[in-house]
Scaffold this motif. Sequence first.
Motif, PDB file in Angstrom:
ATOM      1  N   HIS A  34     -17.248   3.461  53.510  1.00 52.44           N
ATOM      2  CA  HIS A  34     -17.454   3.494  52.057  1.00 52.44           C
ATOM      3  C   HIS A  34     -16.745   4.700  51.435  1.00 52.44           C
ATOM      4  O   HIS A  34     -16.630   5.746  52.099  1.00 52.44           O
ATOM      5  CB  HIS A  34     -18.959   3.597  51.744  1.00 52.44           C
ATOM      6  N   PRO A  35     -16.326   4.563  50.169  1.00 52.79           N
ATOM      7  CA  PRO A  35     -15.817   5.752  49.471  1.00 52.79           C
ATOM      8  C   PRO A  35     -16.900   6.833  49.513  1.00 52.79           C
ATOM      9  O   PRO A  35     -18.063   6.523  49.248  1.00 52.79           O
ATOM     10  CB  PRO A  35     -15.606   5.259  48.031  1.00 52.79           C
ATOM     11  N   ASP A  36     -16.571   7.988  49.867  1.00 53.31           N
ATOM     12  CA  ASP A  36     -17.376   9.220  50.043  1.00 53.31           C
ATOM     13  C   ASP A  36     -17.767   9.475  51.492  1.00 53.31           C
ATOM     14  O   ASP A  36     -18.166  10.577  51.842  1.00 53.31           O
ATOM     15  CB  ASP A  36     -18.589   9.341  49.098  1.00 53.31           C
ATOM     16  N   ASP A  37     -17.659   8.479  52.383  1.00 49.06           N
ATOM     17  CA  ASP A  37     -17.973   8.734  53.800  1.00 49.06           C
ATOM     18  C   ASP A  37     -17.000   9.748  54.411  1.00 49.06           C
ATOM     19  O   ASP A  37     -17.412  10.617  55.191  1.00 49.06           O
ATOM     20  CB  ASP A  37     -17.925   7.433  54.617  1.00 49.06           C
ATOM     21  N   ALA A  38     -15.720   9.626  54.102  1.00 54.09           N
ATOM     22  CA  ALA A  38     -14.747  10.559  54.679  1.00 54.09           C
ATOM     23  C   ALA A  38     -15.048  11.983  54.226  1.00 54.09           C
ATOM     24  O   ALA A  38     -14.981  12.929  55.021  1.00 54.09           O
ATOM     25  CB  ALA A  38     -13.323  10.162  54.285  1.00 54.09           C
ATOM     26  N   GLU A  39     -15.405  12.125  52.937  1.00 60.13           N
ATOM     27  CA  GLU A  39     -15.717  13.463  52.418  1.00 60.13           C
ATOM     28  C   GLU A  39     -16.954  14.021  53.107  1.00 60.13           C
ATOM     29  O   GLU A  39     -16.996  15.192  53.488  1.00 60.13           O
ATOM     30  CB  GLU A  39     -15.939  13.400  50.906  1.00 60.13           C
ATOM     31  N   LEU A  40     -17.984  13.181  53.248  1.00 64.37           N
ATOM     32  CA  LEU A  40     -19.225  13.638  53.868  1.00 64.37           C
ATOM     33  C   LEU A  40     -19.021  14.032  55.331  1.00 64.37           C
ATOM     34  O   LEU A  40     -19.540  15.046  55.794  1.00 64.37           O
ATOM     35  CB  LEU A  40     -20.279  12.524  53.812  1.00 64.37           C
ATOM     36  N   LEU A  41     -18.271  13.210  56.063  1.00 61.22           N
ATOM     37  CA  LEU A  41     -18.223  13.370  57.514  1.00 61.22           C
ATOM     38  C   LEU A  41     -17.124  14.310  57.987  1.00 61.22           C
ATOM     39  O   LEU A  41     -17.280  14.971  59.011  1.00 61.22           O
ATOM     40  CB  LEU A  41     -18.056  12.000  58.176  1.00 61.22           C
ATOM     41  N   CYS A  42     -16.005  14.366  57.265  1.00 63.01           N
ATOM     42  CA  CYS A  42     -14.904  15.215  57.742  1.00 63.01           C
ATOM     43  C   CYS A  42     -14.062  15.748  56.588  1.00 63.01           C
ATOM     44  O   CYS A  42     -12.883  16.057  56.779  1.00 63.01           O
ATOM     45  CB  CYS A  42     -14.032  14.465  58.740  1.00 63.01           C
ATOM     46  N   GLY A  43     -14.652  15.885  55.395  1.00 64.38           N
ATOM     47  CA  GLY A  43     -13.890  16.311  54.219  1.00 64.38           C
ATOM     48  C   GLY A  43     -13.289  17.697  54.361  1.00 64.38           C
ATOM     49  O   GLY A  43     -12.149  17.932  53.948  1.00 64.38           O
ATOM     50  N   ALA A  44     -14.047  18.616  54.946  1.00 62.12           N
ATOM     51  CA  ALA A  44     -13.523  19.980  55.091  1.00 62.12           C
ATOM     52  C   ALA A  44     -12.385  20.008  56.099  1.00 62.12           C
ATOM     53  O   ALA A  44     -11.397  20.731  55.919  1.00 62.12           O
ATOM     54  CB  ALA A  44     -14.652  20.919  55.527  1.00 62.12           C
ATOM     55  N   THR A  45     -12.495  19.207  57.142  1.00 64.01           N
ATOM     56  CA  THR A  45     -11.423  19.131  58.147  1.00 64.01           C
ATOM     57  C   THR A  45     -10.151  18.565  57.513  1.00 64.01           C
ATOM     58  O   THR A  45      -9.048  19.069  57.762  1.00 64.01           O
ATOM     59  CB  THR A  45     -11.866  18.250  59.328  1.00 64.01           C
ATOM     60  N   LEU A  46     -10.304  17.531  56.692  1.00 69.36           N
ATOM     61  CA  LEU A  46      -9.128  16.958  56.025  1.00 69.36           C
ATOM     62  C   LEU A  46      -8.478  17.980  55.097  1.00 69.36           C
ATOM     63  O   LEU A  46      -7.250  18.084  55.035  1.00 69.36           O
ATOM     64  CB  LEU A  46      -9.524  15.699  55.250  1.00 69.36           C
ATOM     65  N   HIS A 168     -14.354  10.267  66.874  1.00 71.31           N
ATOM     66  CA  HIS A 168     -15.506   9.941  66.028  1.00 71.31           C
ATOM     67  C   HIS A 168     -16.032  11.195  65.334  1.00 71.31           C
ATOM     68  O   HIS A 168     -16.257  12.211  66.006  1.00 71.31           O
ATOM     69  CB  HIS A 168     -16.625   9.334  66.870  1.00 71.31           C
ATOM     70  N   ALA A 169     -16.239  11.114  64.022  1.00 71.30           N
ATOM     71  CA  ALA A 169     -16.904  12.192  63.283  1.00 71.30           C
ATOM     72  C   ALA A 169     -18.409  11.982  63.435  1.00 71.30           C
ATOM     73  O   ALA A 169     -18.937  10.942  63.031  1.00 71.30           O
ATOM     74  CB  ALA A 169     -16.510  12.143  61.810  1.00 71.30           C
ATOM     75  N   THR A 170     -19.101  12.958  64.029  1.00 75.24           N
ATOM     76  CA  THR A 170     -20.511  12.755  64.391  1.00 75.24           C
ATOM     77  C   THR A 170     -21.477  13.541  63.512  1.00 75.24           C
ATOM     78  O   THR A 170     -22.668  13.620  63.841  1.00 75.24           O
ATOM     79  CB  THR A 170     -20.739  13.136  65.869  1.00 75.24           C
ATOM     80  N   ALA A 171     -20.994  14.087  62.410  1.00 77.54           N
ATOM     81  CA  ALA A 171     -21.866  14.900  61.552  1.00 77.54           C
ATOM     82  C   ALA A 171     -23.116  14.122  61.160  1.00 77.54           C
ATOM     83  O   ALA A 171     -23.056  12.925  60.860  1.00 77.54           O
ATOM     84  CB  ALA A 171     -21.107  15.326  60.296  1.00 77.54           C
ATOM     85  N   PHE A 172     -24.244  14.816  61.192  1.00 80.35           N
ATOM     86  CA  PHE A 172     -25.561  14.323  60.750  1.00 80.35           C
ATOM     87  C   PHE A 172     -26.188  13.301  61.696  1.00 80.35           C
ATOM     88  O   PHE A 172     -27.303  12.857  61.456  1.00 80.35           O
ATOM     89  CB  PHE A 172     -25.490  13.709  59.328  1.00 80.35           C
ATOM     90  N   ARG A 173     -25.493  12.901  62.774  1.00 79.45           N
ATOM     91  CA  ARG A 173     -26.038  11.904  63.699  1.00 79.45           C
ATOM     92  C   ARG A 173     -26.793  12.604  64.826  1.00 79.45           C
ATOM     93  O   ARG A 173     -26.192  13.302  65.634  1.00 79.45           O
ATOM     94  CB  ARG A 173     -24.919  11.045  64.298  1.00 79.45           C
ATOM     95  N   GLU A 174     -28.096  12.357  64.895  1.00 82.44           N
ATOM     96  CA  GLU A 174     -28.906  12.995  65.924  1.00 82.44           C
ATOM     97  C   GLU A 174     -28.702  12.331  67.284  1.00 82.44           C
ATOM     98  O   GLU A 174     -29.063  12.887  68.313  1.00 82.44           O
ATOM     99  CB  GLU A 174     -30.382  12.916  65.517  1.00 82.44           C
ATOM    100  N   ASP A 175     -28.145  11.112  67.301  1.00 86.15           N
ATOM    101  CA  ASP A 175     -27.992  10.388  68.562  1.00 86.15           C
ATOM    102  C   ASP A 175     -26.611  10.564  69.188  1.00 86.15           C
ATOM    103  O   ASP A 175     -26.313   9.947  70.213  1.00 86.15           O
ATOM    104  CB  ASP A 175     -28.265   8.896  68.351  1.00 86.15           C
TER     105      ASP A 175
END
Length: 262
Positions: A34-46, A168-175
């Motif tokens: 979804h739009p905003d997933d890239a920003e949430l998960l790896c925006g700073a890296t990009l 895989h960007a794993t931010a916020f995933r506890e599993d």
Amino acid sequence: MRSAMNIEPDGIPMNATHPETQGYDLDVLAVMAHPDDAELLCGATLAKCADRGLRTGVIDLTRGEAGTRGTPELRAQEAAAAAEVLGLRARRNAGLPDAQLVNNPAARRRVAELIRELRPRVVITHWTQGRHPDHRVAAELTRDACFLAGLRGLDAEGTAFRPFAVVHATAFREDAGPPSFVVDVTDWVDRKAEALACYGSQLEGITALGEVRSGGGRPLGDQIRSWMAAYGSLIRVAYGEPFRSEETLALDSPAALTVPTF
Ligand SMILES: [Zn+2]
């Protein structure tokens, strides 16, 4: 435009050290549901990659039309504004159905065609589990499409091309378990926040979004920074973004280790 050839390696694959990059048009491409997933998960890296002269891009697989806030048109405007903030070379929308994402031949063909168009060296996608079903499907769909894009016999537009690697960007995933690597984004947390702020329709007055669960009543931005601080501490820096690689990471020698034991 700055040349990637003159930049010091900093844990990110550099053109200078990968001669095969000649055939790649992007160095890093995030493919997210979804739009905003890239920003949430790896925006700073990009943002960091772009500042270091690497060529970055995003494919949003859906327009987020099933979201309860905003409209697809508004989200497209927000995604374009965020792309500007992150310094992306390209942002495409695959136009697949939001909340009904499936990994089927038509979806794989659509994503493979975009991969062939953008020719990325490294692809970042979701973790293999997700709070939203689209995230889990996106991880599998993206990996499959990257492989299939390299098959000359695939019934799809474009010249056969296969990315070098998928992570895989794993931010916020506890599993997701411990990350394979964390990118130091200490100097890019504000740019991530700025890119996320472009999605005003999604963010007003909320404490949780996407994979980011609430921390009680803590504002969303603070909650995101808290997670990033925890990931940063894994490599002894202020802020980081975590990733999992299915492949083993290589070091030139043990002397190249950068995270202290004590
Ligand atoms: Zn999402």
